[in-house]
Scaffold this active site. Structure first.
Site, short mmCIF file in Angstrom:
data_model
loop_
_atom_site.label_atom_id
_atom_site.label_comp_id
_atom_site.label_asym_id
_atom_site.label_seq_id
_atom_site.Cartn_x
_atom_site.Cartn_y
_atom_site.Cartn_z
N SER A 118 0.83 -1.21 0.00
CA SER A 118 0.00 0.00 0.00
C SER A 118 0.87 1.27 0.00
O SER A 118 1.64 1.48 -0.94
CB SER A 118 -0.96 -0.03 1.18
OG SER A 118 -1.96 0.94 1.06
N ASP A 178 -2.01 6.23 -3.93
CA ASP A 178 -0.86 5.50 -3.39
C ASP A 178 -0.47 4.38 -4.36
O ASP A 178 -1.14 4.18 -5.38
CB ASP A 178 -1.15 5.00 -1.98
CG ASP A 178 -2.22 3.93 -1.92
OD1 ASP A 178 -2.99 3.80 -2.89
OD2 ASP A 178 -2.32 3.22 -0.90
N ASP A 208 -0.78 1.18 -4.72
CA ASP A 208 -1.76 0.18 -5.21
C ASP A 208 -3.12 0.82 -5.47
O ASP A 208 -4.10 0.12 -5.72
CB ASP A 208 -1.87 -1.00 -4.25
CG ASP A 208 -2.53 -0.65 -2.94
OD1 ASP A 208 -2.29 0.47 -2.44
OD2 ASP A 208 -3.29 -1.47 -2.39
N ASP A 224 -5.52 2.26 -3.80
CA ASP A 224 -6.74 2.08 -3.02
C ASP A 224 -7.02 3.31 -2.15
O ASP A 224 -8.12 3.46 -1.63
CB ASP A 224 -6.71 0.79 -2.18
CG ASP A 224 -5.63 0.77 -1.12
OD1 ASP A 224 -4.76 1.67 -1.11
OD2 ASP A 224 -5.65 -0.15 -0.28
#
Length: 564
Positions: free
Chosen positions: A145, A300, A302, A304
């Site tokens: 993340s 960010d 990834d 999400d």
């Protein structure tokens, strides 16, 4: 010493060169050895996350194989149908993300389980969508993340596209613990798996299907898309879907931060690729001033989580997760009401450490608020309950840590959906001669001046973890009766599932058990204390309501001083 014994075993194995070199560099360093070998990487909120390197308390191909084997045994125990439905595997742009994705597929394949693997880095929410779209039995995304570059991780998803809840995660942990020798886990050859159809590459068709779903979010009456926007993926996987989505929505002036459009897990332009931090917007702010952008968007690695900054007197002001969540909630409910699509049994879902401003907004539209524990998996669990029972209709879900979900074709927080909706929302207010900051101030004037803060204390290594336990135990065993001059109205202890009121009366908490303490004060302010499930941190959350912005600021500072 257990750590030294395991260290010696690892030194005797033919390791990849970079892992062997790392072990060689710590020979004789008992502290470094113990830190790498005193436990396995924790399997916590959302899966497994840790520092890259050698040892069982590090992310490497061997600890990846161990969790993949645990997943494989779990799927196998659920029968041939589950095995044939297979697992979708995605990954972000971090160091070793691609390699760890391949290792996961190799272990699954060795157990006769099919893997659908993305050819390129794609966001976590797209993985969640793809699990549902392909009717797979599970999903994996390799990501840490928003953590710094030295981290990576393994997020695990169930057949509904949601992160696994503790009940199912514990089953996988039990399977992982049956692995006696981490070096004997079988990983089949990639080419053989491709030939057998147990490893299938995916990309273009899933990109198209995901984009089709994203377009369902667009308000039909929004025509003016001339606003200038800046977007940065922070070197991550959001680049393709966010850019394609904004273009498909009709935005004509989208400027990409080119330096951060390079997909590089070393994150060369930002030490901490977290859109919650002002530092992550440095390049976007510079470009924004050059092109005259009204709005800055950042995802960010990834994709999400979404961060948003709004132009204010020539500078840019970063919205908090609570502020953006309140704005989105109000905009979504307002447009549904105007369109005649606001359900009579609508429910908004937020976490117990998220602002109460959202509760007030939802109530204004006759929408019920439901609270869950921290972690989007619990919000996804409520969505599934609604679908099964028909008791409520989901309208929005969010958490203070920059995670939001609008439509349920994904079942995790989705910065791609939200990037498009925020751009649309900003355009809507611009047609009224307002910025998002103006809209936010309007909410404060209507519902009260809510303010929140988060302070994280880091506790590294074995000694740090013990220290964190002592802090939580002290608060439990000797809870304060007064904080910053305000009496404690009740203490919510989510680990024992119990609320203790000021008069000593006790009631039960119906949520799952988790190591969280929440102090509700007599003036409506609150403080929550929670160890992170993915990082060596203890988090202290603060929430207040004031009659003015300054009063709210003063209250927050008083609470911080009193607790910290």
């Amino acid at each position: 010493m257990v750590g030294q014994k395991l260290f010696n075993q690892w030194q005797e194995v033919a390791l990849p060169g970079y892992l062997a070199e790392e072990l060689e560099s710590i020979v004789g360093d008992t502290v470094a050895i113990e830190d790498r070998f005193y436990k396995y990487v924790s399997f916590g909120t959302g899966g497994m996350r840790g520092v890259l390197g050698a040892g069982i308390n590090r992310m490497n191909i061997f600890t990846i194989r161990r969790v993949a084997q645990g997943l494989a045994q779990y799927i196998t125990s659920n029968g041939e149908v589950a095995m044939n439905r297979g697992v979708v595997v995605a990954y972000d742009t971090r160091q070793f993300s691609y390699e760890f994705a391949i290792e996961t597929a190799r272990v699954l394949g060795a157990n006769g389980i099919k893997a659908y693997i993305y050819k390129e880095a794609r966001p976590t929410p797209q993985l969640s969508f793809t699990v549902r779209e392909l009717n797979a039995y599970a999903g994996v995304v390799i990501t840490a993340s928003h953590n710094p570059k030295q981290y990576n991780g393994f997020k695990l998803y169930g057949e509904d596209g949601a992160q696994l809840t503790p009940l199912y995660a514990n089953e996988i942990i039990q399977h992982m613990e049956t692995v006696e020798d981490i070096f004997l886990i079988e990983a089949a050859e990639q080419l053989m798996l491709e030939q057998q159809g147990l490893l299938q590459w995916i990309l273009e068709e899933m990109d198209e299907r995901f984009l089709e779903k994203l377009l369902t979010l667009k308000e039909k009456n929004q025509n003016d898309m001339s606003m200038k926007l800046v977007y940065t993926p922070l070197h991550g996987a959001g680049l393709r879907p966010v850019c394609e989505g904004l273009k498909a929505f009709g935005f004509e002036h989208v400027y990409i931060v080119e330096e951060q459009a390079v997909q590089d897990g070393a994150f060369p332009t930002v030490p901490y690729p977290n859109p919650e931090e002002v530092a992550a917007f440095e390049y976007a702010m510079k470009l924004g001033k050059e092109v005259g952008a009204e709005l800055l968007l950042a995802t960010d690695p990834d994709a999400d989580r979404l961060g948003v900054a709004v132009r204010n007197n020539g500078e840019y002001e970063l919205l908090t997760g609570n502020q953006l969540g309140a704005l989105l909630l109000d905009y979504i409910l307002k447009t549904k009401q105007q369109n005649g699509t606001l359900p009579t049994n609508g429910a908004m879902i937020k976490t117990i450490v998220t602002s109460e401003l959202g509760t007030q907004i939802a109530s204004h539209y006759s929408v019920e608020t439901m609270n869950t524990l921290t972690g989007f998996k619990y919000i996804a669990e409520k969505i599934a309950e609604f679908e099964e029972s028909g008791s409520h209709t989901y309208v929005f879900g969010y958490e203070e840590s920059y995670g939001y979900l609008i439509e349920t074709f994904a079942r995790d927080k989705d910065a791609v959906q939200v990037a498009l909706k925020v751009a649309e929302m900003a355009t809507y207010y611009a047609t009224l001669g307002k910025t998002l900051l103006d809209a936010l101030n309007g909410l404060y004037e209507q519902f009260g001046y809510y303010k929140e803060a988060l302070v994280s204390k880091t506790f590294e290594g074995k000694q740090g973890q013990e220290q964190m336990k002592v802090i939580l135990n002290n608060f439990r065993q000797q809870p304060p009766v007064e904080i910053a001059g305000f009496g404690v109205a009740r203490l919510e202890d989510y680990l024992v599932g119990e609320v203790t009121h000021a008069d000593g009366y006790k009631t039960m908490i119906t949520l799952p058990k988790e190591n969280v303490l929440k102090f509700m004060l007599e003036d409506g302010s609150w403080i929550a204390i929670r160890p992170s499930g993915t990082e060596p941190k203890c988090k202290f959350y603060f929430g207040v309501k004031g009659d003015s912005a300054q009063q709210a600021i003063d209250k927050i500072e008083q609470l911080k001083v009193s607790i910290l």
